[in-house]
Design a protein around this motif. Structure first.
Motif, PDB file in Angstrom:
ATOM      1  N   GLN A  33       0.789  -1.231   0.000  1.00  0.00           N
ATOM      2  CA  GLN A  33       0.000   0.000   0.000  1.00  0.00           C
ATOM      3  C   GLN A  33       0.825   1.287   0.000  1.00  0.00           C
ATOM      4  O   GLN A  33       0.406   2.279  -0.586  1.00  0.00           O
ATOM      5  CB  GLN A  33      -0.973  -0.003   1.183  1.00  0.00           C
ATOM      6  N   PHE A  36       1.490   3.075  -3.466  1.00  0.00           N
ATOM      7  CA  PHE A  36       0.382   3.485  -4.334  1.00  0.00           C
ATOM      8  C   PHE A  36      -0.270   4.769  -3.851  1.00  0.00           C
ATOM      9  O   PHE A  36      -0.569   4.908  -2.671  1.00  0.00           O
ATOM     10  CB  PHE A  36      -0.675   2.371  -4.409  1.00  0.00           C
ATOM     11  N   GLN A  37      -0.490   5.686  -4.795  1.00  0.00           N
ATOM     12  CA  GLN A  37      -1.216   6.918  -4.518  1.00  0.00           C
ATOM     13  C   GLN A  37      -2.351   7.031  -5.533  1.00  0.00           C
ATOM     14  O   GLN A  37      -2.124   6.818  -6.733  1.00  0.00           O
ATOM     15  CB  GLN A  37      -0.313   8.139  -4.669  1.00  0.00           C
ATOM     16  N   PRO A  38      -3.549   7.366  -5.076  1.00  0.00           N
ATOM     17  CA  PRO A  38      -4.661   7.516  -6.026  1.00  0.00           C
ATOM     18  C   PRO A  38      -4.364   8.594  -7.066  1.00  0.00           C
ATOM     19  O   PRO A  38      -3.690   9.580  -6.781  1.00  0.00           O
ATOM     20  CB  PRO A  38      -5.832   7.952  -5.138  1.00  0.00           C
ATOM     21  N   SER A  39      -4.846   8.357  -8.258  1.00  0.00           N
ATOM     22  CA  SER A  39      -4.721   9.302  -9.367  1.00  0.00           C
ATOM     23  C   SER A  39      -6.121   9.778  -9.744  1.00  0.00           C
ATOM     24  O   SER A  39      -7.106   9.084  -9.493  1.00  0.00           O
ATOM     25  CB  SER A  39      -4.070   8.590 -10.561  1.00  0.00           C
ATOM     26  N   TYR A  53      -7.061   4.801 -11.715  1.00  0.00           N
ATOM     27  CA  TYR A  53      -5.612   4.615 -11.750  1.00  0.00           C
ATOM     28  C   TYR A  53      -4.948   4.948 -10.420  1.00  0.00           C
ATOM     29  O   TYR A  53      -5.479   5.714  -9.614  1.00  0.00           O
ATOM     30  CB  TYR A  53      -5.000   5.489 -12.850  1.00  0.00           C
ATOM     31  N   TYR A  54      -3.762   4.370 -10.260  1.00  0.00           N
ATOM     32  CA  TYR A  54      -2.860   4.712  -9.162  1.00  0.00           C
ATOM     33  C   TYR A  54      -1.540   5.181  -9.755  1.00  0.00           C
ATOM     34  O   TYR A  54      -1.089   4.657 -10.786  1.00  0.00           O
ATOM     35  CB  TYR A  54      -2.520   3.489  -8.300  1.00  0.00           C
ATOM     36  N   ASN A  55      -0.891   6.120  -9.076  1.00  0.00           N
ATOM     37  CA  ASN A  55       0.511   6.414  -9.329  1.00  0.00           C
ATOM     38  C   ASN A  55       1.303   5.437  -8.480  1.00  0.00           C
ATOM     39  O   ASN A  55       0.940   5.173  -7.324  1.00  0.00           O
ATOM     40  CB  ASN A  55       0.851   7.842  -8.916  1.00  0.00           C
TER      41      ASN A  55
END
Length: 94
Positions: A33, A36-39, A53-55
């Motif tokens: 976790q 991962f950063q939300p996009s 998507y995630y960055n």
């Protein structure tokens, strides 16, 4: 066991990954976790639905929109709901 790696770091690992439509999709609980950063990016597949998507972030480097998933897939893709697939240089080993 399937593994996803970026920058020599395992970012996802699972023996429950699914091969779907030519991609390996990892269950959400297999993700590291902190990588991962939300996009805000979204795209639409005519038969799977809208992808989110995630960055991917490893060692201070960001790979923008390198992971995607379907939070509300269409009927034909319900088996991959919330499962995550990768591109943009993410290495998949199985």
């Amino acid at each position: 066991m399937a593994r996803a790696l970026w920058n020599n770091t395992v970012i996802a690992e699972s023996d429950a990954a699914l091969d779907f439509d030519g991609q390996v999709y990892f269950p959400p609980d297999s993700l590291k976790q902190d990588c991962f950063q939300p996009s805000d990016t979204h795209t639409t597949c005519p038969w799977k639905g809208q992808a989110s998507y995630y960055n991917v972030v490893v060692n201070g480097e960001t790979n923008p929109d390198a992971a995607w998933y379907y939070p509300e897939p269409k009927e034909a893709a319900t088996s991959i709901k919330d499962y995550v697939a990768f591109w943009r240089g993410i290495l998949i080993e199985s």
